[in-house]
Design an enzyme around this catalytic site. Sequence first.
Site, PDB file in Angstrom:
ATOM      1  N   ASP A   1       0.769  -0.968  -0.074  1.00 13.73           N
ATOM      2  CA  ASP A   1      -0.004  -0.185   0.023  1.00 13.73           C
ATOM      3  C   ASP A   1       0.732   1.467   0.165  1.00 13.73           C
ATOM      4  OD1 ASP A   1      -2.243   1.637   0.591  1.00 13.73           O
ATOM      5  OD2 ASP A   1      -1.657   1.974   2.530  1.00 13.73           O
ATOM      6  N   LEU A   2       0.510   2.257  -0.250  1.00 17.22           N
ATOM      7  CA  LEU A   2       1.262   3.512  -0.538  1.00 17.22           C
ATOM      8  C   LEU A   2       1.228   4.410   0.728  1.00 17.22           C
ATOM      9  CD1 LEU A   2       3.248   5.576  -2.227  1.00 17.22           C
ATOM     10  CD2 LEU A   2       1.214   6.329  -2.853  1.00 17.22           C
ATOM     11  N   ASP A   3       0.083   4.970   0.862  1.00 12.87           N
ATOM     12  CA  ASP A   3      -0.168   6.035   1.814  1.00 12.87           C
ATOM     13  C   ASP A   3      -0.294   5.406   3.227  1.00 12.87           C
ATOM     14  OD1 ASP A   3      -1.058   8.080   0.268  1.00 12.87           O
ATOM     15  OD2 ASP A   3      -2.893   7.481  -0.363  1.00 12.87           O
TER      16      ASP A   3
ATOM     17  N   THR B   1       1.148  10.279   3.927  1.00  8.71           N
ATOM     18  CA  THR B   1       0.289  11.062   3.177  1.00  8.71           C
ATOM     19  C   THR B   1      -0.910  11.246   3.990  1.00  8.71           C
ATOM     20  OG1 THR B   1      -0.315   9.344   2.092  1.00  8.71           O
ATOM     21  CG2 THR B   1       1.068  11.176   0.888  1.00  8.71           C
TER      22      THR B   1
ATOM     23  N   LYS C   1      -8.678   5.725   6.202  1.00  6.34           N
ATOM     24  CA  LYS C   1      -7.624   4.962   5.691  1.00  6.34           C
ATOM     25  C   LYS C   1      -7.802   3.849   4.740  1.00  6.34           C
ATOM     26  CE  LYS C   1      -4.288   6.502   9.219  1.00  6.34           C
ATOM     27  NZ  LYS C   1      -3.484   6.336  10.153  1.00  6.34           N
TER      28      LYS C   1
ATOM     29  N   SER D   1      -2.667   0.299  -4.270  1.00  2.70           N
ATOM     30  CA  SER D   1      -2.927   1.476  -3.591  1.00  2.70           C
ATOM     31  C   SER D   1      -4.391   2.114  -4.119  1.00  2.70           C
ATOM     32  CB  SER D   1      -2.036   2.981  -3.695  1.00  2.70           C
ATOM     33  OG  SER D   1      -2.858   3.948  -3.332  1.00  2.70           O
ATOM     34  N   ALA D   2      -5.252   2.617  -3.071  1.00  2.00           N
ATOM     35  CA  ALA D   2      -6.534   3.141  -3.626  1.00  2.00           C
ATOM     36  C   ALA D   2      -6.664   4.516  -4.206  1.00  2.00           C
ATOM     37  CB  ALA D   2      -7.426   3.114  -2.466  1.00  2.00           C
TER      38      ALA D   2
ATOM     39  N   LYS E   1     -10.886  -1.504  -1.446  1.00  2.00           N
ATOM     40  CA  LYS E   1     -10.698  -2.120  -0.252  1.00  2.00           C
ATOM     41  C   LYS E   1     -11.671  -2.182   0.574  1.00  2.00           C
ATOM     42  CE  LYS E   1      -5.656  -0.914  -0.858  1.00  2.00           C
ATOM     43  NZ  LYS E   1      -4.629  -0.295  -0.353  1.00  2.00           N
TER      44      LYS E   1
ATOM     45  N   GLU F   1       0.126  -3.204   4.616  1.00  2.00           N
ATOM     46  CA  GLU F   1      -0.934  -2.443   4.793  1.00  2.00           C
ATOM     47  C   GLU F   1      -1.103  -1.861   6.103  1.00  2.00           C
ATOM     48  OE1 GLU F   1      -3.494  -0.685   3.990  1.00  2.00           O
ATOM     49  OE2 GLU F   1      -3.910  -1.582   1.745  1.00  2.00           O
ATOM     50  N   ASP F   2      -1.475  -0.320   6.135  1.00  2.00           N
ATOM     51  CA  ASP F   2      -1.474   0.341   7.462  1.00  2.00           C
ATOM     52  C   ASP F   2      -3.063   0.451   7.636  1.00  2.00           C
ATOM     53  OD1 ASP F   2      -1.983   2.014   5.286  1.00  2.00           O
ATOM     54  OD2 ASP F   2      -1.983   3.898   6.760  1.00  2.00           O
TER      55      ASP F   2
HETATM   56  C1  BG6 Z   1      -5.775   5.583  -0.011  1.00  2.00           C
HETATM   57  C2  BG6 Z   1      -5.989   6.586   1.496  1.00  2.00           C
HETATM   58  O1  BG6 Z   1      -4.616   5.195   0.003  1.00  2.00           O
HETATM   59  O2  BG6 Z   1      -6.153   6.532  -0.977  1.00  2.00           O
HETATM   60  C3  BG6 Z   1      -7.292   7.233   1.686  1.00  2.00           C
HETATM   61  O3  BG6 Z   1      -5.336   5.641   2.598  1.00  2.00           O
HETATM   62  C4  BG6 Z   1      -7.667   8.103   0.343  1.00  2.00           C
HETATM   63  O4  BG6 Z   1      -7.223   8.021   2.715  1.00  2.00           O
HETATM   64  C5  BG6 Z   1      -7.601   7.013  -0.993  1.00  2.00           C
HETATM   65  O5  BG6 Z   1      -9.106   8.609   0.438  1.00  2.00           O
HETATM   66  C6  BG6 Z   1      -7.716   7.822  -2.291  1.00  2.00           C
HETATM   67  O6  BG6 Z   1      -6.933   8.594  -2.478  1.00  2.00           O
HETATM   68  P1  BG6 Z   1      -6.872   9.904  -3.445  1.00  2.00           P
HETATM   69  O7  BG6 Z   1      -5.501  10.282  -3.524  1.00  2.00           O
HETATM   70  O8  BG6 Z   1      -7.353   9.259  -4.811  1.00  2.00           O
HETATM   71  O9  BG6 Z   1      -8.063  10.906  -2.871  1.00  2.00           O
HETATM   72 MG    MG Z   2      -2.575   3.379   3.359  1.00  2.52          MG
END
Ligand code: BG6
Ligand code: MG
Length: 215
Positions: free
Chosen positions: A9-11, A17, A45, A114-115, A145, A169-170
């Site tokens: 996962d990224l964030d 972030t 998250k 990542s989402a 997810k 994953e966090d």
């Molecule tokens: C996830 C974050 O990685 O991405 C969420 O944990 C976030 O908090 C989601 O809403 C979507 O991100 P973005 O950058 O497309 O708004």
């Molecule tokens: Mg995350």
Amino acid sequence: MKYKACLFDLDGVLVDTAVYHFQAWKILGKHFNFELSHEQNEELKGISRVESLDKILHWAHFQATQDQKGRWLKEKNETYLELISHMNPSEILPGVISFLDQLKEQGYLIALGSASKNAGIILEKTGLTNWFNAIIDGNVVTKSKPNPEVFLKGAEALGCPATACIVFEDAQAGIDAAKAGGMKVVGVGSPTILRGADKVISSFTELQVSELLLL
Ligand code: BG6
Ligand code: MG
């Protein structure tokens, strides 16, 4: 080798972030007099931007029109983009580069799951792009997810069966997604918050690649 690939996962796993998402949602909340708490932010998250806004509006007891929602999603992202525009490699979380280095050395494949629709920009700004053999982000998934789609697509792009993949994953939604996909999962955060992971670390400084074989 027991495992062939690691899916990150990224964030909140590679970069922090979550603080920028938090700030951007807080600024947006002023439109409907809503102050997002840290506990509520935790629940955002791992879930998509659209789902996050729906949750926030629900907490705020605010009935928004489709038009308002569209404008606010755009506005939140503009604030977020402004906040992340200053990101640089110093914002990569501790131990991440050394861990990725060990993975490469030992022949593991690496994918992003990542989402976020902004994953590409963040990877570029922090200089992480070239570590990845495959990048699956919010622009290519249709189901958020805890649906396992993002990780299954990652495994497919790497040509690995799910059972040969380890997810990092966090977010609870992400841990549930990895499990639903039949993968091992390492939670990054607090063991009192994250449930169902095969192992939980508070930082990559605590983990050696050799320990993955114990999962
Ligand atoms: C996830 C974050 O990685 O991405 C969420 O944990 C976030 O908090 C989601 O809403 C979507 O991100 P973005 O950058 O497309 O708004
Ligand atoms: Mg995350």
